[in-house]
Design a protein around this motif. Sequence first.
Motif, PDB file in Angstrom:
ATOM      1  N   SER A  76      -6.364   6.980   1.159  1.00  0.00           N
ATOM      2  CA  SER A  76      -6.000   5.552   1.170  1.00  0.00           C
ATOM      3  C   SER A  76      -4.764   5.221   1.996  1.00  0.00           C
ATOM      4  O   SER A  76      -4.581   4.075   2.380  1.00  0.00           O
ATOM      5  CB  SER A  76      -5.828   5.061  -0.264  1.00  0.00           C
ATOM      6  N   SER A  77      -3.906   6.199   2.278  1.00  0.00           N
ATOM      7  CA  SER A  77      -2.744   5.925   3.136  1.00  0.00           C
ATOM      8  C   SER A  77      -2.209   7.240   3.679  1.00  0.00           C
ATOM      9  O   SER A  77      -2.576   8.325   3.200  1.00  0.00           O
ATOM     10  CB  SER A  77      -1.641   5.195   2.368  1.00  0.00           C
ATOM     11  N   THR A  78      -1.307   7.142   4.629  1.00  0.00           N
ATOM     12  CA  THR A  78      -0.748   8.361   5.228  1.00  0.00           C
ATOM     13  C   THR A  78       0.198   9.069   4.251  1.00  0.00           C
ATOM     14  O   THR A  78       0.299  10.295   4.251  1.00  0.00           O
ATOM     15  CB  THR A  78       0.003   8.017   6.525  1.00  0.00           C
TER      16      THR A  78
ATOM     17  N   SER B 146       4.823   5.287   2.846  1.00  0.00           N
ATOM     18  CA  SER B 146       3.735   4.897   3.748  1.00  0.00           C
ATOM     19  C   SER B 146       4.329   4.025   4.860  1.00  0.00           C
ATOM     20  O   SER B 146       5.448   3.505   4.722  1.00  0.00           O
ATOM     21  CB  SER B 146       2.674   4.100   2.979  1.00  0.00           C
ATOM     22  N   TYR B 147       3.591   3.833   5.927  1.00  0.00           N
ATOM     23  CA  TYR B 147       4.052   2.894   6.962  1.00  0.00           C
ATOM     24  C   TYR B 147       4.133   1.483   6.377  1.00  0.00           C
ATOM     25  O   TYR B 147       4.994   0.689   6.746  1.00  0.00           O
ATOM     26  CB  TYR B 147       3.115   2.907   8.168  1.00  0.00           C
ATOM     27  N   THR B 148       3.204   1.197   5.445  1.00  0.00           N
ATOM     28  CA  THR B 148       3.232  -0.129   4.812  1.00  0.00           C
ATOM     29  C   THR B 148       4.529  -0.311   4.021  1.00  0.00           C
ATOM     30  O   THR B 148       5.083  -1.410   3.967  1.00  0.00           O
ATOM     31  CB  THR B 148       2.004  -0.321   3.902  1.00  0.00           C
TER      32      THR B 148
ATOM     33  N   THR C 241       2.009  -0.893  14.543  1.00  0.00           N
ATOM     34  CA  THR C 241       1.050  -1.513  13.617  1.00  0.00           C
ATOM     35  C   THR C 241       1.613  -2.831  13.095  1.00  0.00           C
ATOM     36  O   THR C 241       2.814  -2.944  12.851  1.00  0.00           O
ATOM     37  CB  THR C 241       0.702  -0.559  12.449  1.00  0.00           C
TER      38      THR C 241
ATOM     39  N   GLN D  31      -7.279   5.067   9.976  1.00  0.00           N
ATOM     40  CA  GLN D  31      -6.641   4.502  11.181  1.00  0.00           C
ATOM     41  C   GLN D  31      -5.908   5.567  11.990  1.00  0.00           C
ATOM     42  O   GLN D  31      -5.851   5.494  13.211  1.00  0.00           O
ATOM     43  CB  GLN D  31      -5.618   3.444  10.757  1.00  0.00           C
TER      44      GLN D  31
ATOM     45  N   PHE E  73       1.501  -5.650  10.126  1.00  0.00           N
ATOM     46  CA  PHE E  73       1.219  -5.784   8.694  1.00  0.00           C
ATOM     47  C   PHE E  73       1.277  -7.261   8.320  1.00  0.00           C
ATOM     48  O   PHE E  73       2.041  -8.017   8.917  1.00  0.00           O
ATOM     49  CB  PHE E  73       2.254  -5.010   7.884  1.00  0.00           C
TER      50      PHE E  73
ATOM     51  N   LEU F   3       0.862  -1.183   0.000  1.00  0.00           N
ATOM     52  CA  LEU F   3       0.000   0.000   0.000  1.00  0.00           C
ATOM     53  C   LEU F   3       0.897   1.230   0.000  1.00  0.00           C
ATOM     54  O   LEU F   3       1.609   1.493   0.969  1.00  0.00           O
ATOM     55  CB  LEU F   3      -0.903  -0.007   1.245  1.00  0.00           C
TER      56      LEU F   3
ATOM     57  N   PRO G  71      -1.680  -3.321   5.804  1.00  0.00           N
ATOM     58  CA  PRO G  71      -1.814  -3.112   7.255  1.00  0.00           C
ATOM     59  C   PRO G  71      -2.930  -3.995   7.799  1.00  0.00           C
ATOM     60  O   PRO G  71      -3.930  -4.218   7.119  1.00  0.00           O
ATOM     61  CB  PRO G  71      -2.178  -1.623   7.369  1.00  0.00           C
TER      62      PRO G  71
HETATM   63  O1  LIG Z   1       0.684   2.536   5.531  1.00  0.00           O
HETATM   64  C1  LIG Z   1       0.115   3.606   5.722  1.00  0.00           C
HETATM   65  O2  LIG Z   1       0.695   4.687   5.677  1.00  0.00           O
HETATM   66  C2  LIG Z   1      -1.304   3.603   6.010  1.00  0.00           C
HETATM   67  O3  LIG Z   1      -1.944   4.567   5.721  1.00  0.00           O
HETATM   68  C3  LIG Z   1      -1.875   2.513   6.838  1.00  0.00           C
HETATM   69  C4  LIG Z   1      -1.545   2.866   8.237  1.00  0.00           C
HETATM   70  C5  LIG Z   1      -2.177   3.918   8.837  1.00  0.00           C
HETATM   71  C6  LIG Z   1      -1.847   4.246  10.149  1.00  0.00           C
HETATM   72  C7  LIG Z   1      -0.892   3.519  10.818  1.00  0.00           C
HETATM   73  C8  LIG Z   1      -0.256   2.479  10.187  1.00  0.00           C
HETATM   74  C9  LIG Z   1      -0.587   2.145   8.887  1.00  0.00           C
END
Ligand SMILES: O=C(O)C(=O)Cc1ccccc1
Length: 403
Positions: A159-161, A20-22, A205, A137, A207, A15, A62
């Motif tokens: 859809s994501s940060t 992204s955190y993903t 988080t 989230q 995954f 993602l 995630p």
């Molecule tokens: O991966 C991301 O950036 C996401 O948007 C998903 C998410 C959101 C908040 C914390 C961890 C992952």
Amino acid sequence: MIEKEGDGKAVVAFLGPEASYTHQATLSAFPPSSHYTLTPFLTIAAVFSAVQSGAALRGVVPFENSSNGSVVATLDLFADIPNTCPDILVCGEAYVRVSHCLLGHAQQRKLAVNGSAKSSDAAPDISGIRTLYSHPQAWGQCTAFLAARFPDTERIDVSSTSRAAQLVAQDASGASAAVSNAAAAALFNLDVLARGIQDRQDNCTRFLVLRKRDADSDADSATQADGGGHGTVDMATEQKNQPKEPAHLKSLISFTLAQDHDHDHNADNPGALAHALAVFARHGLNLSSINTRPSGVENWNYVFFVECTGMSRGKKVGKEEEKMIEKEEKNIEDEEKKIEEEEKKIEEEEEQEEEDEKKRGGRRSAEPAAVSAALAELRGVCRGCMWLGSWRGGNMTGSAPIR
Ligand SMILES: O=C(O)C(=O)Cc1ccccc1
């Protein structure tokens, strides 16, 4: 082979966009390697589809946050697997520490210091921010900060940060900000207006790594559980990154309960869920999480997701033994001791098997037999019971740096 890119590397879908955190989770599970290439997708659904279609060999999504719970978009995709992505299985997991930042275009407030205007050490001015963007989230992980600083500000789910950061970067007005992360600030050239805005400093988080069911070896329900490496491409690095300890296997299973209704349309199947969950106990499997989502089939009917941990070699439970176990259930302490001993034996057996396999120079097929046996029994008390994968439990890691 569709799962390889033009350069011959396997695709790992995540993602995105990047940062992204993903992405960070993906980097920790799949460090830079000549075997695969990491490819961002704009939605979690697109990651599932890429794995299902074979466009990607692995996918990272995630799954749950330590303070804000499940990622419902991911659970809903798992719930809809029979219709949309019937071959998706979980084969690994990664943990990432999540430290949120408020990102935007800094408008320095000029503070009067001894009669002269000094802006360098002034706190960023956030008073002009009218719109906040983030993944749903993230709101729930930053409740105190948002309540104090942005009680009435419009929030837009994206859809994501990192997508939130990308959108804010495109808005030159300075009236928008993103709840995102420091890597995204660097990538999209944004200012960090506030750091560490999450409610809990230990915010984390989890995954999941997805793969496609192997037509031969995953033909039935629960047949593989070695964290990947079953594609046609060499995923040696991924294998190496699967933590060896703890040796416990995690499995994800979904099921729905048979739907009987009383006159008021309330579910009328007393004990149905308890009976389903008791199956896991009978097979020595610990439950580590339970989630539920509407099934989408009819109102007030739910898909239950159960994660269980247990050793990969279980014992088939026959009729005689079942009676014995029923009696034993009266004495929980005794039973627990028995299971512990059993697990120890299984562990020893497993180690021996692993050794033997190594000597034969072959790849070990870790069949989660306890899960298979539990599933067979579960089918008798539930509807639509599905094995969604088994993998070695991961350890908590820091977030991998984005390069
Ligand atoms: O991966 C991301 O950036 C996401 O948007 C998903 C998410 C959101 C908040 C914390 C961890 C992952």
